[in-house]
Design an enzyme around this catalytic site. Structure first.
Site, mmCIF file in Angstrom:
data_model
loop_
_atom_site.group_PDB
_atom_site.id
_atom_site.type_symbol
_atom_site.label_atom_id
_atom_site.label_comp_id
_atom_site.label_asym_id
_atom_site.label_seq_id
_atom_site.Cartn_x
_atom_site.Cartn_y
_atom_site.Cartn_z
ATOM 1 N N GLU A 210 55.922 42.835 29.405
ATOM 2 C CA GLU A 210 54.479 42.839 29.547
ATOM 3 C C GLU A 210 53.929 44.191 29.913
ATOM 4 O O GLU A 210 52.779 44.479 29.668
ATOM 5 C CB GLU A 210 54.128 41.927 30.727
ATOM 6 C CG GLU A 210 53.697 40.560 30.386
ATOM 7 C CD GLU A 210 53.387 39.858 31.682
ATOM 8 O OE1 GLU A 210 52.387 40.202 32.313
ATOM 9 O OE2 GLU A 210 54.187 38.987 32.075
ATOM 10 N N ASN B 206 47.920 48.693 39.806
ATOM 11 C CA ASN B 206 48.758 49.886 39.873
ATOM 12 C C ASN B 206 49.359 50.081 41.254
ATOM 13 O O ASN B 206 50.470 50.600 41.383
ATOM 14 C CB ASN B 206 47.940 51.106 39.444
ATOM 15 C CG ASN B 206 47.695 51.091 37.945
ATOM 16 O OD1 ASN B 206 47.476 50.030 37.367
ATOM 17 N ND2 ASN B 206 47.758 52.238 37.308
ATOM 18 N N GLU B 207 48.643 49.616 42.272
ATOM 19 C CA GLU B 207 49.188 49.753 43.630
ATOM 20 C C GLU B 207 50.417 48.856 43.795
ATOM 21 O O GLU B 207 51.410 49.258 44.400
ATOM 22 C CB GLU B 207 48.105 49.389 44.663
ATOM 23 C CG GLU B 207 46.990 50.415 44.792
ATOM 24 C CD GLU B 207 46.054 50.464 43.581
ATOM 25 O OE1 GLU B 207 46.000 49.481 42.804
ATOM 26 O OE2 GLU B 207 45.379 51.495 43.408
ATOM 27 N N SER C 97 41.939 34.949 29.682
ATOM 28 C CA SER C 97 41.363 35.528 28.467
ATOM 29 C C SER C 97 41.517 34.553 27.313
ATOM 30 O O SER C 97 42.597 34.012 27.087
ATOM 31 C CB SER C 97 42.071 36.830 28.111
ATOM 32 O OG SER C 97 42.070 37.694 29.218
ATOM 33 N N SER D 160 46.609 33.649 37.386
ATOM 34 C CA SER D 160 45.722 33.970 38.506
ATOM 35 C C SER D 160 44.871 32.775 38.909
ATOM 36 O O SER D 160 44.536 31.922 38.090
ATOM 37 C CB SER D 160 44.787 35.121 38.130
ATOM 38 O OG SER D 160 45.520 36.281 37.879
ATOM 39 N N GLY E 65 47.951 31.209 32.251
ATOM 40 C CA GLY E 65 47.344 30.548 33.400
ATOM 41 C C GLY E 65 48.066 30.895 34.692
ATOM 42 O O GLY E 65 48.810 30.068 35.221
#
Lengths: 386, 336
Positions: free
Chosen positions: A255, A372-373, A170, A138, A136
């Site tokens: 992660e 990725n940024e 998810s 985002s 939990g």
């Protein structure tokens, strides 16, 4: 400081000799399952392959929560043993989603920050493949900028009251509990990372509402989790009040560097090899994918080795995730270019289905676990640029 | 040999002190390397070597590549020294060159032409793998026409005519030769990629535009992070191949796969890293006056030497097809 001292990848490691025997047992089990057609290999199984029977079977064999000490039901095994099991499951396209978060993240976190009571309560179920977790973090207005979370935790008698909304969770509709990051004291603009805490929230608690957010495929994996004054007892505060930021960022190397960061489309690559059987002329393109996979795996293993020896190579982990998730997309590109089988989301299994799922899941690869940024920003900081 | 870290530090300090710019063979650096036992890392002591492993030599070659060292290390240690010693010919002292090529051999004389021989003009002996024979040709028997690769390293055309030492080639020499050459080249490539990244990060921190160092611009940071990822992949590949070869021997299928994949992966990384390095450096990097070229021209030269990434990837791809869909994962993990 010489930049040569910045370690982009830890020294290579070899798997312990016992790993070969473990690997052989996992492969034999997977072959048995496949022979009985209990599931079909799929892409991105760690998001989409929810199969509680399969998770319990793994638990029965001692292949979940492997690094958890024996006193909590685990095997006290090395992270390298877990690596072997995990990579075999992912390469087989096996349905690992149900236990994924609990096995990868929650178990180690509980060992690191959990209370004795929390460990006793959750770890045995994680090891057995019977207790499932979500993450939990985002929120609608807190994505890459996680410190912007607004979910509020207010102190009440005997615990805390949580109010707010989490998104992209998810498996929340199946999971038993999740770790919620919430603001436990008012936002301080001079130190945005202060005042955040983590809470263990059981998802059947009064005031929790879970709504599906369908993915591009239409499948239900993501959820919105809304808290309306959800009571969380003091015993379920996770770690230290106010130390939430430190806690969630301390495990990023775990992660971000695992085999799930480059194997999400591996079943499609294997299927591509099958489709190209007996042909000539595409060896170079195929070989490039295989060489890159081999190198990524060696990088990821090197990080697993460093983690096993107590280091947290965050920069190297960011590198693996950036390269690995882009690689997952490269497999899709090649699968489209080298074989003329159009994707078919309605197919039961096989190349057309793998390709369809891969294409529709691909946008998530370079987003989840830090875009990725953002990861490249971490690498740039490691290089001394920021 | 000492531990890998000490070895890496020693090599880094020796190559770092040597002047990278300049022409041709760096004789002074060579003497230092010989004194430190780094010129023939993997050769056994009776062949004038240090008796180290491929993992040891990898550390030396990373540093040599990163500092664009002008010495034939791969040629002397991994190729000529090995080939001669394995064939029972005593390797001469000093820098050596090696090549695979066909010479006409009659008793103990040989004649013929050899193309693009690395460092031929600078060595005390040239080892030639000619069919099933190994020859040692001394400089007196060489008629040399200078040639070069993109990095201006010697790649000479050589006419041989005269007496040579001859011995039967050891079994599997041709196969082992190409793997050793590719392994050494992959390690040099990984080193040069690191050198190009280091130079670029340094430059981005110094070069001021729009009132701040360009390294503070996110667009530049993102590019450097992409280059860093390629450097990491190249280093991991080259190290893993060295480790696999050290553990399994050069003639194991696992080692052959690892070397092929490592040369392919380092070759692919080379282009990306050189592109980013030049983009970050702007016009100055595009000139002969600036030392960035020493590593980027090596990246461009070396990716195509000892088998290009295209060639090695084709071999890896053929191995993958032969393995089939169920054999692919065992191939990648090296665990049948």
């Amino acid at each position: 400081v010489t930049q040569t001292s910045v370690e982009l990848v830890p020294p290579p490691v070899d798997l312990p000799a016992r790993a070969a025997e473990l690997r052989a047992r996992v492969r034999a089990f997977l072959a048995e399952e496949r022979a009985a057609d209990r599931w079909r290999p799929r892409a991105d199984v760690w998001l989409s392959g929810w199969d509680e029977r399969f998770s319990r079977e793994l638990g029965r064999r001692g292949w979940l929560g492997m690094t958890i000490p024996q006193e909590y039901g685990g095997a006290g095994a090395s992270p390298l043993d877990r690596y072997v099991v995990t990579e075999e499951l992912l390469a087989a396209g096996a349905p690992v989603a149900a236990h994924w978060v609990a096995d990868r993240q929650i178990g180690p976190s509980l060992l690191r920050f959990g209370t004795e009571a929390q460990r006793r309560r959750f770890l045995p179920g994680i090891v057995a493949g019977e207790v499932y977790f979500g993450i939990g973090m985002s929120e609608p207005d807190a994505g890459s900028d996680l410190a912007a979370v607004r979910t509020k935790a207010e102190k009440v008698d005997g615990g805390w009251e949580l109010t707010g909304t989490k998104v992209w969770t998810s498996g929340a509709h199946h999971a038993h509990a999740f770790f919620a990051l919430a603001r436990s004291s008012p936002r301080d603009e001079t130190n945005r990372h202060a005042g955040l805490s983590q809470f263990l929230v059981e998802l059947d608690s009064p005031g929790v509402q879970i709504r599906p957010i369908p993915l591009l495929t239409g499948a239900h994996h993501f959820n919105e989790v809304v808290f309306d004054r959800v009571f969380v007892a003091d015993e379920m505060v996770f770690g230290e009040v106010g130390a939430g930021w430190k806690q969630v960022t301390s495990e990023l190397a775990f992660e971000r560097s695992g085999p799930e960061r480059f194997l999400s489309t591996y079943p499609l690559l294997a299927a591509l090899v099958g489709e190209l059987a007996g042909t000539t002329g595409h060896e170079r393109e195929l070989g490039s994918l295989v060489s890159r996979l081999w190198a990524l795996r060696r990088m990821s293993l090197a990080i697993a080795g460093a983690l096993a020896s107590g280091q947290a190579p965050e920069l190297a982990a960011a590198v693996v995730k950036d390269l690995g998730t882009r690689y997952e997309g490269e497999i899709i590109d090649a699968a489209r270019l080298l074989v003329s089988i159009p994707p078919d989301p309605g197919a039961e299994s096989g190349y057309a289905r793998l390709l369809a799922d891969a294409v529709l899941h691909a946008p998530g690869f370079t987003l989840r676990g830090g875009t990725n940024e953002v990861l490249r920003g971490i690498v740039a900081r490691g290089l001394g640029l920021r | 040999m000492s531990g890998p870290n000490e070895l890496a530090e020693l090599a880094d300090s020796i190559f770092g002190d040597a002047a990278a710019a300049g022409d041709g063979f760096d004789g002074e650096l060579w003497k230092t390397l010989e004194g430190a036992g780094l010129a023939r890392v993997t050769l056994p002591e009776e062949a004038g070597g240090s008796g180290g492993t491929f993992t040891d030599s990898a550390e030396v070659l990373f540093a040599a590549g990163a500092h664009a060292a002008r010495v034939p290390l791969v040629e002397t240690d991994l190729l000529a020294g090995w080939l001669l010693h394995a064939a029972g010919i005593e390797p001469p002292a000093g820098p050596l060159a090696a090549v695979v090529g066909e010479l006409e051999v009659d008793g103990d004389t040989a004649r013929g032409r050899l193309e693009r021989v690395p460092w031929a003009r600078s060595v005390t002996g040239l080892a030639v793998l000619s069919g099933s024979q190994v020859l040692l040709v001394r400089p007196e028997q060489l008629d040399i026409t200078d040639g070069a690769n993109l990095a201006e390293e010697p790649r000479d055309t050589v006419l041989v005519d005269g007496p040579v030492a001859v011995a039967p080639a050891p079994e599997g020499a041709a196969q082992e030769y190409r793997l050793r050459a590719a392994l050494g080249r992959a390690q040099l490539l990984a080193g040069a990629a690191r050198g190009a990244l280091n130079a670029s990060v340094r430059y981005a921190g110094e070069r001021v535009q729009f009132g701040r160092p360009i390294g503070k611009l996110q667009a530049v940071q993102q590019q450097l992070a992409i280059a860093a990822a390629e450097v990491a992949a190249a280093s991991a590949a080259a190290s893993a191949a060295a480790r696999t070869v050290t553990a399994e021997g050069m003639d194991s299928p696992t080692a052959r796969f690892a070397v092929a994949a490592a040369k392919a992966r380092t070759g692919e990384a080379a282009g990306v890293v050189a592109r980013v390095a030049h983009q970050v450096h702007g016009a100055i990097g595009f000139t002969r006056e600036y030392d960035l070229r020493l590593v980027t021209t090596r990246l461009w030269a070396w990716r195509d030497e000892d088998g290009s990434d295209a060639q090695w990837n084709a071999e890896v791809g053929a191995a993958a097809l032969a393995a089939g869909p169920d054999g692919l994962w065992p191939l990648v993990t090296g665990t049948p």
